[in-house]
Scaffold this motif. Structure first.
Motif, PDB file in Angstrom:
ATOM      1  N   MET A  30      49.531  40.097  43.724  1.00 36.99           N
ATOM      2  CA  MET A  30      48.210  39.525  43.973  1.00 36.99           C
ATOM      3  C   MET A  30      48.284  38.591  45.175  1.00 36.99           C
ATOM      4  SD  MET A  30      47.414  38.782  39.922  1.00 36.99           S
ATOM      5  CE  MET A  30      45.726  38.220  40.104  1.00 36.99           C
TER       6      MET A  30
ATOM      7  N   ALA B 110      42.903  45.584  45.045  1.00 33.50           N
ATOM      8  CA  ALA B 110      42.404  45.752  43.686  1.00 33.50           C
ATOM      9  C   ALA B 110      42.580  47.188  43.216  1.00 33.50           C
ATOM     10  CB  ALA B 110      40.933  45.347  43.613  1.00 33.50           C
TER      11      ALA B 110
ATOM     12  N   ARG C  43      44.917  47.182  35.057  1.00 28.69           N
ATOM     13  CA  ARG C  43      43.774  46.292  34.840  1.00 28.69           C
ATOM     14  C   ARG C  43      43.737  45.671  33.449  1.00 28.69           C
ATOM     15  NH1 ARG C  43      42.573  51.458  34.662  1.00 28.69           N
ATOM     16  NH2 ARG C  43      41.197  52.373  33.084  1.00 28.69           N
TER      17      ARG C  43
ATOM     18  N   LEU D 247      45.295  40.105  35.602  1.00 27.20           N
ATOM     19  CA  LEU D 247      44.272  40.771  36.402  1.00 27.20           C
ATOM     20  C   LEU D 247      42.863  40.542  35.875  1.00 27.20           C
ATOM     21  CD1 LEU D 247      46.281  43.990  37.193  1.00 27.20           C
ATOM     22  CD2 LEU D 247      45.599  42.195  38.789  1.00 27.20           C
TER      23      LEU D 247
ATOM     24  N   TYR E  24      39.236  40.663  41.261  1.00 26.25           N
ATOM     25  CA  TYR E  24      39.835  41.916  40.791  1.00 26.25           C
ATOM     26  C   TYR E  24      38.964  42.554  39.716  1.00 26.25           C
ATOM     27  CZ  TYR E  24      43.892  40.135  43.286  1.00 26.25           C
ATOM     28  OH  TYR E  24      44.722  39.651  44.259  1.00 26.25           O
TER      29      TYR E  24
END
Length: 301
Positions: free
Chosen positions: A43, A222, A229, A234, A239
């Motif tokens: 990230m 993303a 996910r 996340l 995102y």
């Protein structure tokens, strides 16, 4: 002067990173990042990680040291950050903590109650159960094991709910019975500097920062994380909105609008949390002269 920890905190987008470099250089010290998302290496764009130039200008710790697949919580941060501060204090009287993660800042400055070490197999079992049955199953388990904490906790915070269940099962008693909420004494002085701007100025900066993230490739970042996910790291602004776009629940323009709105809402939440702490001394980020004067004055007391 004694050992000191300067805590530079404030809402997202306020301008902590730029000022932190100047403070760290002034005191010839290092920066400990207190950002619960910048710690994950996958990230980068969506968490506004400092630039390569900034990272090379001053030693930084706790940035990109974990994977989003790794389990991590504020208690682990407290222990690891304390170890790093002690190490850095061998060569520098001042260490700088920078970030806006409320729970992590409180964990380091005030401490977390002693809790049992969580067995990795138990953690894996509960995480697998949550993945298969959903967070509702873990909530129901917490309600049975600790109805007191169930009534207090943010039930949408899956990590906190899961952690409470882990502690209940490891300790054989309710998590709420182990929480004393008594601040722990640290072996160094703590100076807290809060940064803030007028609301319209802050919100404009947040909106512009989202635009920059989009230009840098936030959508692609993303998309690369879309298969993961379901992981708690996340469930983060920037995102989760794109994940809804990928699922065809909203269009691109709505995803961008929501990212900006939710970023502003998060900043408001951060400020509400920080304002409860009377130890924080507030400044505008551009008021550098008074910030340095205040730090130096506190160091002489």
């Amino acid at each position: 002067m004694g050992k000191r920890l300067i805590v530079l905190l404030g809402p997202t987008g306020v301008g902590k990173t730029e000022l932190s470099i100047e403070i760290a250089r002034h005191f010839h010290t290092s920066i400990i990042s207190c950002d619960s998302r910048q710690i994950y290496r996958e990230m980068r764009i969506g968490t506004a990680v400092p630039s390569r130039e900034q990272l090379s200008a001053v030693p930084h710790f706790f940035i990109h040291t974990l994977s989003v697949k790794d389990y991590y919580n504020s208690w682990q941060f407290e222990q690891q950050a304390l170890d790093k501060i002690r190490e850095l204090h061998h060569t520098a009287e001042v260490v700088l903590l920078v970030g806006g993660s409320m729970m992590y800042i409180d964990a380091l400055c005030k401490g977390i109650d002693d809790i049992p070490t969580i067995d990795p197999e138990l953690r894996e079992q509960l995480m697998n159960r949550m993945e298969v049955e959903g967070v509702e199953a873990i909530r129901d388990l917490l309600k049975k094991l600790d109805p007191v904490f169930y009534a207090q906790v943010d039930l949408n915070n899956a990590k906190r709910v899961l952690h409470a269940v882990e502690v209940c099962m490891m300790a054989g008693k309710p998590y709420s019975s182990l929480r004393t909420n008594q601040p722990k004494k640290r072996e160094f002085d703590i100076l807290k500097i809060g940064l803030n701007r007028e609301k319209t100025e802050l919100y404009d900066r947040i909106d512009k920062r989202v635009d920059i993230m989009l230009e840098e490739g936030l959508e692609g970042e993303a998309r690369s994380l879309y298969p993961l996910r379901h992981l708690n790291p996340l469930n983060t602004v920037g995102y989760k909105e794109f994940f809804e776009y990928f699922d065809n629940k909203i269009d691109y323009e709505e995803a961008v609008r929501l990212i900006k709105r939710n970023s502003r809402r998060y900043a408001k939440k951060q400020l509400s949390w920080f304002r409860r702490d009377t130890a924080i001394h507030w400044f505008h980020p551009d008021d550098k002269e008074n910030i340095f004067r205040w730090i130096e004055g506190k160091g002489e007391n």
